[in-house]
Design a protein around this motif. Structure first.
Motif, PDB file in Angstrom:
ATOM      1  N   LEU A   1       0.356  -1.104  -0.374  1.00 36.21           N
ATOM      2  CA  LEU A   1       0.630   0.174   0.410  1.00 36.21           C
ATOM      3  C   LEU A   1       0.652   1.507  -0.019  1.00 36.21           C
ATOM      4  O   LEU A   1       0.701   1.815  -1.177  1.00 36.21           O
ATOM      5  CB  LEU A   1      -0.912  -0.160   0.641  1.00 36.21           C
ATOM      6  N   LEU A   2       1.981   1.077   0.879  1.00 32.64           N
ATOM      7  CA  LEU A   2       2.725   2.150   0.983  1.00 32.64           C
ATOM      8  C   LEU A   2       3.786   2.481  -0.256  1.00 32.64           C
ATOM      9  O   LEU A   2       3.723   3.330  -0.892  1.00 32.64           O
ATOM     10  CB  LEU A   2       4.177   1.968   2.481  1.00 32.64           C
ATOM     11  N   ARG A   3       3.921   1.471  -1.493  1.00 34.06           N
ATOM     12  CA  ARG A   3       5.051   1.930  -2.464  1.00 34.06           C
ATOM     13  C   ARG A   3       3.188   1.849  -3.029  1.00 34.06           C
ATOM     14  O   ARG A   3       4.184   3.074  -4.028  1.00 34.06           O
ATOM     15  CB  ARG A   3       4.764   0.276  -2.465  1.00 34.06           C
ATOM     16  N   ARG A   4       2.663   1.742  -3.474  1.00 34.56           N
ATOM     17  CA  ARG A   4       1.259   2.587  -4.322  1.00 34.56           C
ATOM     18  C   ARG A   4       0.996   3.573  -3.963  1.00 34.56           C
ATOM     19  O   ARG A   4       0.562   4.259  -4.356  1.00 34.56           O
ATOM     20  CB  ARG A   4       0.555   1.690  -4.262  1.00 34.56           C
ATOM     21  N   LEU A   5       1.053   4.372  -2.901  1.00 29.45           N
ATOM     22  CA  LEU A   5       1.159   5.480  -2.355  1.00 29.45           C
ATOM     23  C   LEU A   5       1.870   6.379  -2.816  1.00 29.45           C
ATOM     24  O   LEU A   5       2.648   7.448  -2.231  1.00 29.45           O
ATOM     25  CB  LEU A   5       0.931   5.748  -1.143  1.00 29.45           C
ATOM     26  N   ASP A   6       3.334   6.149  -3.126  1.00 29.90           N
ATOM     27  CA  ASP A   6       4.776   6.344  -3.972  1.00 29.90           C
ATOM     28  C   ASP A   6       5.697   6.749  -2.176  1.00 29.90           C
ATOM     29  O   ASP A   6       5.575   8.133  -2.275  1.00 29.90           O
ATOM     30  CB  ASP A   6       4.419   7.955  -4.701  1.00 29.90           C
TER      31      ASP A   6
END
Length: 409
Positions: free
Chosen positions: A367-372
């Motif tokens: 999720l953090l990856r997808r939120l940059d």
């Protein structure tokens, strides 16, 4: 099949049956386990040179029985003499009796006695029937290993001190013990799915036996459907290097369509009964996944509704985490991260049961990856790698971490 690998294969296939046979005659779990373990220790020493016997299971049971007799003869108590007599006069193949005709399934029902705490029933049966180590069972329960060890000790003592009989439960007793039995079978399946195909096959075998034994119990049908639908994805779950391939990235042409068809048919039978339970709902979730020709075609809205229903029927931190994954697909990663953070230790509403659950950290990292937010994602991937129990999972997570690139420290 020779040498240590041969012993290991027989252990995986026959440990539970051997313990079941010895427990029936001895009435003592510890002595039965010790005798079977002694027999396998003898096999490790002798089979590499002498070869695996024609009937390895029979050899193990006979050797274990002889070891138990030797141990009992060294004791002088009346119970020891009675147990020795029972072993000496025991037939090699115990006669079938009662509604439960499979040795291992019989032992599962016996261990799932209502006098034992539910968690103790499951842990004890995993130990006896699956031959799982204390460490592996502790990981499945998300508890420290010493805690699980004490739980097993207390369960055995309760059986001994309360004089709980080792007998086949009556027909009327079967439904009362069903919840613990289903939990055991599913945990055995999960342990097998993450690394031991023999355990997976054993869980499916037990699931089919249960379905035949109790055809009017929809949760039994639901569990069998759930295991079939998950197992259908096994051929696509690893790449050529043995690394984990998550469901969205799997090559769906490699899924076993026969298992999917069987599982979906069982789900439809459950739905017609109108008595939803946790295993039926989880099976329905997996049926939705198996309906989608591609990951993008997945009906996440339906999956989210099913998880809402599951949270109402059987709420748990793991179910809440799985629901958050569906929320990420329907409402976006920011909304899902807020839900996951409510499950993360050190934040408001934290659920300590997930503290050492690597999947939580892996989900949060994604999720953090997808939120940059790559630096935070990297820390979560590192935590997940440290906690993951299998090499395939660690390899996959390490790759995802590497894809983030170098991060400032």
């Amino acid at each position: 099949m020779t040498g240590a690998p041969g012993v290991e294969a027989v252990f995986r296939a026959e440990y539970g049956r051997a313990v079941s046979v010895l427990v029936r005659f001895l009435g003592d779990i510890d002595l039965a386990e010790e005798a079977v373990q002694d027999a396998f220790a003898v096999a490790v020493r002798t089979w590499p040179e002498a070869g695996v016997p024609p009937s390895p299971a029979g050899w193990i049971i006979t050797t274990a029985r002889n070891r138990a007799v030797d141990r009992l003869r060294r004791e002088s108590s009346r119970p020891a003499r009675h147990a020795e007599a029972a072993l000496l006069h025991a037939p090699d193949a115990p006669p079938e009796e009662g509604p439960v005709r499979d040795e291992r399934l019989r032992l599962i029902f016996t261990c799932c006695h209502p006098a034992l705490a539910p968690a103790a029933r499951v842990a004890l049966t995993l130990r006896l029937v699956g031959g799982l180590s204390t460490a592996r069972i502790a990981r499945a329960f998300l508890v420290p290993e010493p805690t699980l060890a004490q739980r097993l000790v207390r369960a055995k003592a309760k059986i001994r001190d309360a004089g709980i009989p080792y007998r086949v439960p009556r027909d009327a007793d079967l439904p009362e013990r069903l919840g613990g039995v289903l939990a055991v079978v599913y945990l055995v399946f999960n342990e097998g799915y993450t690394g031991d195909p023999a355990l997976c096959a054993e869980a499916l075998r037990l699931g089919r036996l249960l379905a035949a034994l109790m055809p009017d119990e929809p949760e039994v049908t639901g569990l069998l459907a759930l295991m079939l639908l998950i197992d259908a994805r096994r051929p696509a779950r690893r790449d050529a290097d043995g690394a984990l391939v998550p469901l969205p990235e799997q090559h769906r042409a490699r899924w076993d369509r026969e298992l999917i068809a069987e599982g979906q048919d069982l789900v439809r039978r459950c739905m017609r009964r109108g008595r939803p339970g946790p295993y039926q709902i989880q099976a329905a979730v997996n049926a939705v996944h198996s309906d989608a020709a591609t990951a993008d075609a997945t009906d996440w809205g339906q999956i989210l509704r099913l998880y809402d229903q599951l949270m109402a029927v059987a709420p748990s931190p793991v179910v809440a985490l799985n629901r958050a994954v569906a929320v990420a697909e329907v409402e976006g990663p920011a909304e899902a991260l807020e839900l996951v953070d409510s499950l993360t230790p050190g934040t408001p509403g934290a659920r300590g049961a997930l503290d050492r659950y690597h999947v939580l950290h892996a989900v949060r990292a994604d999720l953090l990856r997808r939120l940059d937010r790559p630096a935070e994602a990297a820390r979560e991937y590192e935590a997940a790698i440290e906690l993951a129990g299998g090499e395939a999972e660690r390899t996959y997570l390490s790759r995802r971490l590497g894809q983030l690139g170098p991060q400032e420290t």
